[in-house]
Design a protein around this motif. Structure first.
Motif, PDB file in Angstrom:
ATOM      1  N   GLY A 136       0.812  -1.210   0.000  1.00 24.02           N
ATOM      2  CA  GLY A 136       0.000   0.000   0.000  1.00 24.02           C
ATOM      3  C   GLY A 136       0.848   1.263   0.000  1.00 24.02           C
ATOM      4  N   GLY A 137       0.252   2.341  -0.486  1.00 25.66           N
ATOM      5  CA  GLY A 137       0.889   3.657  -0.403  1.00 25.66           C
ATOM      6  C   GLY A 137       2.124   3.829  -1.260  1.00 25.66           C
ATOM      7  N   ALA A 138       2.228   3.037  -2.322  1.00 30.00           N
ATOM      8  CA  ALA A 138       3.420   3.107  -3.176  1.00 30.00           C
ATOM      9  C   ALA A 138       3.367   4.284  -4.139  1.00 30.00           C
ATOM     10  N   GLY A 139       2.149   4.716  -4.468  1.00 25.38           N
ATOM     11  CA  GLY A 139       1.993   5.786  -5.449  1.00 25.38           C
ATOM     12  C   GLY A 139       1.319   5.305  -6.734  1.00 25.38           C
ATOM     13  N   LYS A 140       0.615   4.178  -6.653  1.00 28.53           N
ATOM     14  CA  LYS A 140      -0.074   3.638  -7.837  1.00 28.53           C
ATOM     15  C   LYS A 140      -1.104   4.647  -8.360  1.00 28.53           C
ATOM     16  N   THR A 141      -1.948   5.127  -7.442  1.00 22.96           N
ATOM     17  CA  THR A 141      -3.017   6.025  -7.846  1.00 22.96           C
ATOM     18  C   THR A 141      -2.446   7.368  -8.314  1.00 22.96           C
ATOM     19  N   THR A 142      -1.390   7.797  -7.648  1.00 24.90           N
ATOM     20  CA  THR A 142      -0.718   9.042  -8.047  1.00 24.90           C
ATOM     21  C   THR A 142      -0.165   8.912  -9.462  1.00 24.90           C
ATOM     22  N   ALA A 143       0.489   7.798  -9.727  1.00 18.48           N
ATOM     23  CA  ALA A 143       1.069   7.579 -11.062  1.00 18.48           C
ATOM     24  C   ALA A 143      -0.029   7.606 -12.118  1.00 18.48           C
ATOM     25  N   ARG A 202     -11.927   9.979  -6.448  1.00 27.57           N
ATOM     26  CA  ARG A 202     -11.924  11.299  -5.806  1.00 27.57           C
ATOM     27  C   ARG A 202     -10.934  12.240  -6.490  1.00 27.57           C
ATOM     28  N   ARG A 203      -9.768  11.699  -6.835  1.00 26.36           N
ATOM     29  CA  ARG A 203      -8.752  12.587  -7.415  1.00 26.36           C
ATOM     30  C   ARG A 203      -9.133  13.072  -8.809  1.00 26.36           C
ATOM     31  N   LEU A 204     -10.056  12.363  -9.466  1.00 21.99           N
ATOM     32  CA  LEU A 204     -10.540  12.833 -10.773  1.00 21.99           C
ATOM     33  C   LEU A 204     -11.873  13.571 -10.619  1.00 21.99           C
ATOM     34  N   ILE A 254      10.109   9.484  -9.674  1.00 20.05           N
ATOM     35  CA  ILE A 254       9.279  10.626  -9.251  1.00 20.05           C
ATOM     36  C   ILE A 254       9.790  11.056  -7.874  1.00 20.05           C
ATOM     37  N   PRO A 255      10.232  12.299  -7.742  1.00 23.74           N
ATOM     38  CA  PRO A 255      10.743  12.725  -6.431  1.00 23.74           C
ATOM     39  C   PRO A 255       9.611  12.949  -5.431  1.00 23.74           C
ATOM     40  N   SER A 256       9.971  12.942  -4.176  1.00 22.25           N
ATOM     41  CA  SER A 256       9.021  13.267  -3.125  1.00 22.25           C
ATOM     42  C   SER A 256       8.890  14.790  -3.072  1.00 22.25           C
ATOM     43  N   ARG A 257       7.697  15.313  -3.336  1.00 23.14           N
ATOM     44  CA  ARG A 257       7.514  16.769  -3.408  1.00 23.14           C
ATOM     45  C   ARG A 257       6.198  17.184  -2.761  1.00 23.14           C
ATOM     46  N   ALA A 258       6.280  18.263  -1.986  1.00 22.66           N
ATOM     47  CA  ALA A 258       5.074  18.776  -1.323  1.00 22.66           C
ATOM     48  C   ALA A 258       3.999  19.146  -2.353  1.00 22.66           C
ATOM     49  N   VAL A 259       4.401  19.716  -3.489  1.00 18.54           N
ATOM     50  CA  VAL A 259       3.408  20.175  -4.463  1.00 18.54           C
ATOM     51  C   VAL A 259       2.610  18.999  -5.050  1.00 18.54           C
ATOM     52  N   LEU A 260       3.246  17.844  -5.129  1.00 16.75           N
ATOM     53  CA  LEU A 260       2.527  16.665  -5.622  1.00 16.75           C
ATOM     54  C   LEU A 260       1.532  16.190  -4.560  1.00 16.75           C
ATOM     55  N   ALA A 261       1.982  16.140  -3.310  1.00 17.25           N
ATOM     56  CA  ALA A 261       1.064  15.760  -2.220  1.00 17.25           C
ATOM     57  C   ALA A 261      -0.119  16.736  -2.159  1.00 17.25           C
ATOM     58  N   GLU A 262       0.148  18.022  -2.427  1.00 21.46           N
ATOM     59  CA  GLU A 262      -0.926  19.027  -2.393  1.00 21.46           C
ATOM     60  C   GLU A 262      -1.913  18.830  -3.550  1.00 21.46           C
ATOM     61  N   ALA A 263      -1.378  18.529  -4.735  1.00 20.86           N
ATOM     62  CA  ALA A 263      -2.256  18.267  -5.887  1.00 20.86           C
ATOM     63  C   ALA A 263      -3.141  17.053  -5.601  1.00 20.86           C
ATOM     64  N   ILE A 264      -2.542  16.018  -5.023  1.00 20.27           N
ATOM     65  CA  ILE A 264      -3.276  14.794  -4.684  1.00 20.27           C
ATOM     66  C   ILE A 264      -4.384  15.121  -3.684  1.00 20.27           C
ATOM     67  N   ASP A 265      -4.028  15.867  -2.664  1.00 15.93           N
ATOM     68  CA  ASP A 265      -4.981  16.196  -1.600  1.00 15.93           C
ATOM     69  C   ASP A 265      -6.142  17.029  -2.129  1.00 15.93           C
ATOM     70  N   PRO A 310     -11.607  -0.291  -3.689  1.00 16.72           N
ATOM     71  CA  PRO A 310     -12.754   0.174  -2.892  1.00 16.72           C
ATOM     72  C   PRO A 310     -12.461   1.456  -2.108  1.00 16.72           C
ATOM     73  N   GLN A 311     -11.194   1.811  -1.940  1.00 16.33           N
ATOM     74  CA  GLN A 311     -10.863   3.094  -1.309  1.00 16.33           C
ATOM     75  C   GLN A 311     -11.309   4.272  -2.170  1.00 16.33           C
ATOM     76  N   ALA A 312     -11.461   4.010  -3.481  1.00 18.25           N
ATOM     77  CA  ALA A 312     -11.956   5.015  -4.438  1.00 18.25           C
ATOM     78  C   ALA A 312     -11.096   6.280  -4.470  1.00 18.25           C
ATOM     79  N   ASN A 313      -9.815   6.143  -4.226  1.00 23.73           N
ATOM     80  CA  ASN A 313      -8.913   7.312  -4.241  1.00 23.73           C
ATOM     81  C   ASN A 313      -8.810   7.933  -5.628  1.00 23.73           C
ATOM     82  N   LEU A 314      -8.732   7.080  -6.649  1.00 23.43           N
ATOM     83  CA  LEU A 314      -8.599   7.598  -8.010  1.00 23.43           C
ATOM     84  C   LEU A 314      -9.875   8.352  -8.403  1.00 23.43           C
TER      85      LEU A 314
HETATM   86  N1  LIG Z   1       5.959  11.730  -5.135  1.00 27.83           N
HETATM   87  C1  LIG Z   1       5.263  12.060  -4.056  1.00 27.83           C
HETATM   88  N2  LIG Z   1       5.571  13.165  -3.336  1.00 27.83           N
HETATM   89  C2  LIG Z   1       4.887  13.484  -2.220  1.00 27.83           C
HETATM   90  N3  LIG Z   1       3.871  12.730  -1.724  1.00 27.83           N
HETATM   91  C3  LIG Z   1       3.525  11.618  -2.386  1.00 27.83           C
HETATM   92  C4  LIG Z   1       4.181  11.232  -3.592  1.00 27.83           C
HETATM   93  N4  LIG Z   1       3.619  10.083  -4.040  1.00 27.83           N
HETATM   94  C5  LIG Z   1       2.662   9.767  -3.159  1.00 27.83           C
HETATM   95  N5  LIG Z   1       2.595  10.677  -2.153  1.00 27.83           N
HETATM   96  C6  LIG Z   1       1.756  10.618  -0.951  1.00 27.83           C
HETATM   97  O1  LIG Z   1       1.542   9.267  -0.645  1.00 27.83           O
HETATM   98  C7  LIG Z   1       0.165   8.992  -0.560  1.00 27.83           C
HETATM   99  C8  LIG Z   1      -0.115   7.634  -1.149  1.00 27.83           C
HETATM  100  O2  LIG Z   1      -0.025   7.704  -2.565  1.00 27.83           O
HETATM  101  P1  LIG Z   1      -1.055   6.888  -3.470  1.00 27.83           P
HETATM  102  O3  LIG Z   1      -2.434   7.021  -2.953  1.00 27.83           O
HETATM  103  O4  LIG Z   1      -0.805   7.267  -4.880  1.00 27.83           O
HETATM  104  O5  LIG Z   1      -0.517   5.405  -3.217  1.00 27.83           O
HETATM  105  P2  LIG Z   1      -1.212   4.039  -3.648  1.00 27.83           P
HETATM  106  O6  LIG Z   1      -0.140   3.090  -4.003  1.00 27.83           O
HETATM  107  O7  LIG Z   1      -2.262   4.278  -4.663  1.00 27.83           O
HETATM  108  O8  LIG Z   1      -1.894   3.626  -2.262  1.00 27.83           O
HETATM  109  P3  LIG Z   1      -2.938   2.409  -2.015  1.00 27.83           P
HETATM  110  O9  LIG Z   1      -2.101   1.188  -1.946  1.00 27.83           O
HETATM  111  O10 LIG Z   1      -3.592   2.770  -0.708  1.00 27.83           O
HETATM  112  O11 LIG Z   1      -3.873   2.409  -3.167  1.00 27.83           O
HETATM  113  C9  LIG Z   1      -0.523  10.149  -1.259  1.00 27.83           C
HETATM  114  O12 LIG Z   1      -1.772  10.436  -0.692  1.00 27.83           O
HETATM  115  C10 LIG Z   1       0.425  11.307  -1.084  1.00 27.83           C
HETATM  116  O13 LIG Z   1       0.153  11.975   0.109  1.00 27.83           O
END
Ligand SMILES: Nc1ncnc2c1ncn2[C@@H]1O[C@H](COP(=O)(O)OP(=O)(O)OP(=O)(O)O)[C@@H](O)[C@H]1O
Ligand SMILES: [Mg+2]
Length: 269
Positions: free
Chosen positions: A10-17, A45-47, A224-235, A39-43
């Motif tokens: 979990g939390g790898a960044g799949k939905t972000t990617a 919400r983000r769309l 993909i670097p860890s960046r506050a602006v990406l976390a903000e866009a996601i949020d 079922p978390q429906a994150n994608l």
């Molecule tokens: N490159 C990044 N920089 C900063 N924050 C990030 C980055 N990628 C992801 N995050 C943070 O990590 C969280 C988890 O990312 P994301 O939801 O994309 O993971 P996921 O693999 O889809 O999680 P899950 O397994 O729960 O579906 C995001 O809500 C965001 O806050």
């Protein structure tokens, strides 16, 4: 081209990617369908579709339950990103949303051929898009199997950390072992995206080498670097293009990753 995005972590960044590759692909004129299988429906919400709206919508849960050819068409909605540099791009992104009760479809896992239900539902629908991105939950269970059985290829997303690498290796090995059972004898991993890379952490540099050792030239660059602006866009459920100058380097990075997606998965003929 249908691409399952997965990691058994979990939390790898799949939905972000998915959200921001969709943005990058749409920005160059591609038509993208994002399918939320979590079922978390994150994608969703983000769309642009929050819990209240999802309550009355046709979602992936109904598509899988219906078990009918092409029925995903009833679930397709447009991306609701808006703004001056975004409106046009958003018209090229569609979504099959998810809701928390997608979980209930797991009850059908024991039924013969049930893993084929999404594939059937997308038949005749997916063909309208250049790229279909399937957002798998962080498991290897039925919902991910529905995604893999509906996919031409798989892309893994991980942080350069031990548990993430192990999760990605489990997905790769699961695909190799079960692809015939999933009705996809040619399914394979065609890309690995490293997310939340932080140069300041020695651990990340070290594990980036481990990722390359495990996956060789399947690893896409740049990370993909860890960046506050990406976390903000996601949020805020916004595209990077709505976040001004600080987002520009990330827009470039996702554009380069979109280049690789197109070349490595033969997404665009
Ligand atoms: N490159 C990044 N920089 C900063 N924050 C990030 C980055 N990628 C992801 N995050 C943070 O990590 C969280 C988890 O990312 P994301 O939801 O994309 O993971 P996921 O693999 O889809 O999680 P899950 O397994 O729960 O579906 C995001 O809500 C965001 O806050
Ligand atoms: Mg996710």
């Amino acid at each position: 081209m249908r691409i399952a995005v997965a990691n058994n972590k979990g939390g790898a960044g799949k939905t972000t990617a998915i959200a921001h590759l969709a943005e990058a692909l749409a920005a160059r004129g591609r038509r993208v369908l994002a399918v939320d299988l979590d079922p978390q429906a994150n994608l969703s919400r983000r769309l642009g579709y929050g819990e209240a709206e999802l309550a009355d919508m046709v979602t992936a849960a109904e598509v899988v339950a219906a078990n009918q050819k092409g029925c995903a068409v009833d679930a397709v909605v447009g991306c609701r990103w808006s703004g001056p540099s975004v409106d046009d791009l958003a018209t090229r992104i569609d979504l099959v949303p998810a809701r928390y009760d997608l979980e209930a479809r797991v009850a059908e896992a024991g039924q013969l051929g049930s893993h084929e239900r999404l594939d059937l539902g997308l038949s005749g629908v997916a063909e309208d898009y250049d790229v279909v991105l399937l957002d798998c939950p962080p498991s290897l269970g039925h919902l991910t199997q529905l995604g893999l059985a509906a996919a031409d290829t798989a892309v893994l997303v991980l942080r350069p950390e031990y548990d993430h690498l192990q999760g990605a290796i489990r997905v790769r090995d699961f695909i190799a072992t079960y692809r015939r059972h999933l009705g996809r004898p040619d399914l394979a991993v065609s890309g690995v995206i490293i997310n939340e890379h932080d140069r300041r952490r020695g651990l990340h540099a070290w594990h980036t080498d481990s990722v390359t050792e495990a996956f060789g030239d399947l690893v896409w660059s740049p990370p993909i670097p860890s960046r506050a602006v990406l976390a903000e866009a996601i949020d805020a459920a916004q595209p990077l293009r709505a976040r001004g100058a600080p987002a520009r380097p990330l827009i470039e990075i996702f554009s380069t990753l979109a280049d690789q997606l197109e070349v490595r998965t033969d997404a665009v003929a």
